[in-house]
Motif scaffolding. Structure first.
Motif, PDB file in Angstrom:
ATOM      1  N   LEU A   1     -68.464  -5.919 -57.827  1.00  0.00           N
ATOM      2  CA  LEU A   1     -68.114  -7.922 -58.365  1.00  0.00           C
ATOM      3  C   LEU A   1     -67.468  -8.093 -57.120  1.00  0.00           C
ATOM      4  O   LEU A   1     -67.572  -9.635 -56.760  1.00  0.00           O
ATOM      5  N   ALA A   2     -66.474  -7.039 -56.612  1.00  0.00           N
ATOM      6  CA  ALA A   2     -65.513  -7.448 -56.034  1.00  0.00           C
ATOM      7  C   ALA A   2     -66.305  -8.321 -54.466  1.00  0.00           C
ATOM      8  O   ALA A   2     -65.535  -9.430 -53.614  1.00  0.00           O
TER       9      ALA A   2
ATOM     10  N   PHE B   1     -69.024  -9.619 -54.545  1.00  0.00           N
ATOM     11  CA  PHE B   1     -69.144 -11.088 -54.959  1.00  0.00           C
ATOM     12  C   PHE B   1     -68.137 -12.240 -54.120  1.00  0.00           C
ATOM     13  O   PHE B   1     -68.762 -13.006 -54.187  1.00  0.00           O
ATOM     14  N   THR B   2     -67.280 -11.729 -55.094  1.00  0.00           N
ATOM     15  CA  THR B   2     -65.885 -12.482 -55.217  1.00  0.00           C
ATOM     16  C   THR B   2     -65.566 -12.453 -53.685  1.00  0.00           C
ATOM     17  O   THR B   2     -64.824 -13.742 -52.879  1.00  0.00           O
ATOM     18  N   SER B   3     -66.035 -11.829 -52.506  1.00  0.00           N
ATOM     19  CA  SER B   3     -65.428 -11.740 -51.489  1.00  0.00           C
ATOM     20  C   SER B   3     -66.271 -11.265 -50.514  1.00  0.00           C
ATOM     21  O   SER B   3     -66.172  -9.834 -49.869  1.00  0.00           O
ATOM     22  N   PRO B   4     -67.245 -12.162 -49.905  1.00  0.00           N
ATOM     23  CA  PRO B   4     -68.050 -11.556 -49.022  1.00  0.00           C
ATOM     24  C   PRO B   4     -68.300 -11.414 -48.031  1.00  0.00           C
ATOM     25  O   PRO B   4     -68.975 -10.629 -46.788  1.00  0.00           O
ATOM     26  N   GLU B   5     -67.039 -12.043 -47.218  1.00  0.00           N
ATOM     27  CA  GLU B   5     -66.635 -11.745 -46.166  1.00  0.00           C
ATOM     28  C   GLU B   5     -66.054 -10.383 -45.417  1.00  0.00           C
ATOM     29  O   GLU B   5     -65.616  -9.275 -44.145  1.00  0.00           O
ATOM     30  N   THR B   6     -65.808  -9.350 -46.468  1.00  0.00           N
ATOM     31  CA  THR B   6     -65.495  -7.910 -45.888  1.00  0.00           C
ATOM     32  C   THR B   6     -66.676  -7.700 -45.672  1.00  0.00           C
ATOM     33  O   THR B   6     -66.332  -6.157 -44.887  1.00  0.00           O
ATOM     34  N   ALA B   7     -67.583  -8.044 -45.908  1.00  0.00           N
ATOM     35  CA  ALA B   7     -69.388  -7.134 -44.723  1.00  0.00           C
ATOM     36  C   ALA B   7     -68.868  -7.472 -43.914  1.00  0.00           C
ATOM     37  O   ALA B   7     -69.314  -7.025 -42.337  1.00  0.00           O
ATOM     38  N   LEU B   8     -67.829  -8.242 -43.087  1.00  0.00           N
ATOM     39  CA  LEU B   8     -67.559  -8.575 -41.725  1.00  0.00           C
ATOM     40  C   LEU B   8     -66.934  -7.380 -40.998  1.00  0.00           C
ATOM     41  O   LEU B   8     -66.734  -7.306 -39.688  1.00  0.00           O
ATOM     42  N   PHE B   9     -65.730  -6.692 -42.172  1.00  0.00           N
ATOM     43  CA  PHE B   9     -65.080  -5.603 -40.913  1.00  0.00           C
ATOM     44  C   PHE B   9     -65.696  -4.098 -42.126  1.00  0.00           C
ATOM     45  O   PHE B   9     -65.295  -3.507 -41.288  1.00  0.00           O
ATOM     46  N   ALA B  10     -66.602  -4.163 -43.027  1.00  0.00           N
ATOM     47  CA  ALA B  10     -66.675  -2.580 -43.081  1.00  0.00           C
ATOM     48  C   ALA B  10     -67.593  -2.001 -42.707  1.00  0.00           C
ATOM     49  O   ALA B  10     -69.002  -2.449 -43.356  1.00  0.00           O
ATOM     50  N   ASN B  11     -67.869  -2.101 -41.417  1.00  0.00           N
ATOM     51  CA  ASN B  11     -69.157  -2.138 -40.624  1.00  0.00           C
ATOM     52  C   ASN B  11     -68.453  -0.806 -40.093  1.00  0.00           C
ATOM     53  O   ASN B  11     -67.293  -1.283 -39.175  1.00  0.00           O
TER      54      ASN B  11
ATOM     55  N   ASP C   1     -36.058 -15.702 -56.858  1.00  0.00           N
ATOM     56  CA  ASP C   1     -35.659 -14.903 -57.615  1.00  0.00           C
ATOM     57  C   ASP C   1     -37.108 -13.747 -57.634  1.00  0.00           C
ATOM     58  O   ASP C   1     -37.534 -14.206 -56.692  1.00  0.00           O
ATOM     59  N   PHE C   2     -36.743 -13.148 -58.408  1.00  0.00           N
ATOM     60  CA  PHE C   2     -37.473 -11.964 -58.715  1.00  0.00           C
ATOM     61  C   PHE C   2     -38.394 -12.479 -59.638  1.00  0.00           C
ATOM     62  O   PHE C   2     -39.114 -12.864 -60.887  1.00  0.00           O
ATOM     63  N   ASP C   3     -39.716 -12.238 -59.407  1.00  0.00           N
ATOM     64  CA  ASP C   3     -40.829 -12.926 -60.375  1.00  0.00           C
ATOM     65  C   ASP C   3     -42.237 -12.595 -59.751  1.00  0.00           C
ATOM     66  O   ASP C   3     -42.418 -11.673 -58.567  1.00  0.00           O
ATOM     67  N   LEU C   4     -42.736 -12.417 -61.149  1.00  0.00           N
ATOM     68  CA  LEU C   4     -44.537 -11.286 -60.885  1.00  0.00           C
ATOM     69  C   LEU C   4     -45.570 -12.189 -60.285  1.00  0.00           C
ATOM     70  O   LEU C   4     -45.440 -13.399 -60.988  1.00  0.00           O
ATOM     71  N   LEU C   5     -45.756 -12.178 -58.854  1.00  0.00           N
ATOM     72  CA  LEU C   5     -47.082 -12.598 -58.617  1.00  0.00           C
ATOM     73  C   LEU C   5     -49.213 -11.992 -58.970  1.00  0.00           C
ATOM     74  O   LEU C   5     -50.002 -13.007 -59.331  1.00  0.00           O
ATOM     75  N   TYR C   6     -49.088 -10.957 -59.629  1.00  0.00           N
ATOM     76  CA  TYR C   6     -50.077 -10.541 -59.672  1.00  0.00           C
ATOM     77  C   TYR C   6     -49.587  -8.902 -59.805  1.00  0.00           C
ATOM     78  O   TYR C   6     -49.667  -8.436 -59.949  1.00  0.00           O
ATOM     79  N   VAL C   7     -50.908  -8.906 -61.447  1.00  0.00           N
ATOM     80  CA  VAL C   7     -50.921  -7.101 -62.232  1.00  0.00           C
ATOM     81  C   VAL C   7     -52.726  -7.131 -61.439  1.00  0.00           C
ATOM     82  O   VAL C   7     -53.716  -7.913 -62.314  1.00  0.00           O
ATOM     83  N   SER C   8     -52.946  -5.836 -61.377  1.00  0.00           N
ATOM     84  CA  SER C   8     -53.933  -6.224 -61.182  1.00  0.00           C
ATOM     85  C   SER C   8     -54.821  -5.802 -62.502  1.00  0.00           C
ATOM     86  O   SER C   8     -56.616  -5.690 -62.514  1.00  0.00           O
ATOM     87  N   GLU C   9     -54.095  -5.134 -63.869  1.00  0.00           N
ATOM     88  CA  GLU C   9     -55.206  -5.080 -64.990  1.00  0.00           C
ATOM     89  C   GLU C   9     -56.169  -6.461 -64.762  1.00  0.00           C
ATOM     90  O   GLU C   9     -56.536  -6.003 -66.073  1.00  0.00           O
ATOM     91  N   LEU C  10     -55.497  -7.150 -64.354  1.00  0.00           N
ATOM     92  CA  LEU C  10     -55.671  -9.081 -65.359  1.00  0.00           C
ATOM     93  C   LEU C  10     -57.542  -9.189 -64.411  1.00  0.00           C
ATOM     94  O   LEU C  10     -57.894 -10.297 -64.344  1.00  0.00           O
ATOM     95  N   ASP C  11     -57.119  -8.311 -62.810  1.00  0.00           N
ATOM     96  CA  ASP C  11     -58.950  -8.777 -61.956  1.00  0.00           C
ATOM     97  C   ASP C  11     -59.743  -7.706 -62.772  1.00  0.00           C
ATOM     98  O   ASP C  11     -59.655  -6.870 -62.875  1.00  0.00           O
TER      99      ASP C  11
END
Length: 232
Positions: free
Chosen positions: A188-189, A191-201, A170-180
């Motif tokens: 802050l992003a 520290f919650t996803s430190p693996e980004t350092a592997l790709f942002a280089n 069915d049509f379901d709401l899964l995520y809203v960025s306003e709550l993130d």
């Protein structure tokens, strides 16, 4: 007699001119939150139906297009019913629409839901389009909403709900960025996803050259999942 008739007529006019109030109220339409008219004829006319091809049934392809490398070559399969009794069937595959993402400037506004707002607007979350001044002002900021959108199941088109791999029917709401809280806070992003350092280089970004070349030939490299070809 004429006096009573005139008095009755004047009384009727006053009654008709008097505003009538009821307990029902209508919601005002927010001009900054328009209706995308998703649940209308656009559900048929505005869908890229050719993007569903090729449709594979029992190993045979119908229509042109790329077949993913992980697609099965089996012609028949077995599925179990509600009583766990196996049923013989044939394999079927297509590029099945599964998700809908809406990008909004006005926070909490959902054009996909008829232009309704989930909550009151927060000035801190209002989007900006940016300017082409080659400085910090050229950055844009938007909010987005992520929906489950199993189109072929919603329209009951040649697709059994049991065959939906992600389970959404069915049509379901899964995520809203306003709550993130990490959506508009880069630190802050991180520290919650430190693996980004592997790709942002520079090294990881330079590896995307290979994916861009492969994507140009219609064969993107799944191993380089942080790349997106030549980014359009």
């Amino acid at each position: 007699m004429k006096r009573w008739t005139l008095a009755w007529a004047l009384g009727a006019l006053v009654t008709l001119a008097t505003p009538v109030y009821s307990e029902t109220t209508t919601n005002s339409i927010d001009p900054l939150c328009s209706d995308a008219e998703l649940w209308s004829g656009k559900l048929i006319t505005d869908i890229c139906w050719s993007c569903l091809f090729p449709i594979r049934a029992a190993g045979a392809s119908l229509g042109g297009g790329n077949v993913p490398s992980i697609a099965t070559d089996e012609k028949f399969c077995f599925c179990t019913d509600s009583m766990n009794i196996p049923e013989l069937g044939m394999t079927m595959g297509l590029w099945n629409p599964a998700r809908l993402i809406e990008i909004v400037r006005n926070p909490w506004c959902s054009p996909a839901l008829g232009g309704h707002k989930f909550s009151a607007s927060n000035v801190r979350l209002i989007a900006t389009t940016g300017k082409a001044d080659f400085d910090a002002s050229e950055m844009s900021f938007f909010n987005y909403h992520y929906f489950a959108f199993p189109l072929t199941i919603l329209l009951d088109l040649f697709w059994d709900g049991r065959c939906n791999s992600d389970g959404y029917r069915d049509f379901d709401l899964l995520y809203v960025s306003e709550l993130d809280p990490t959506w508009n806070n880069d630190l802050l992003a991180f520290f919650t996803s430190p693996e980004t350092a592997l790709f942002a280089n520079p090294l990881a970004i330079s590896a995307c050259v290979a994916d861009a070349a492969a994507a140009a030939t219609g064969n993107p490299l799944d191993a380089l999942f942080w790349c997106a070809g030549a980014w359009g």
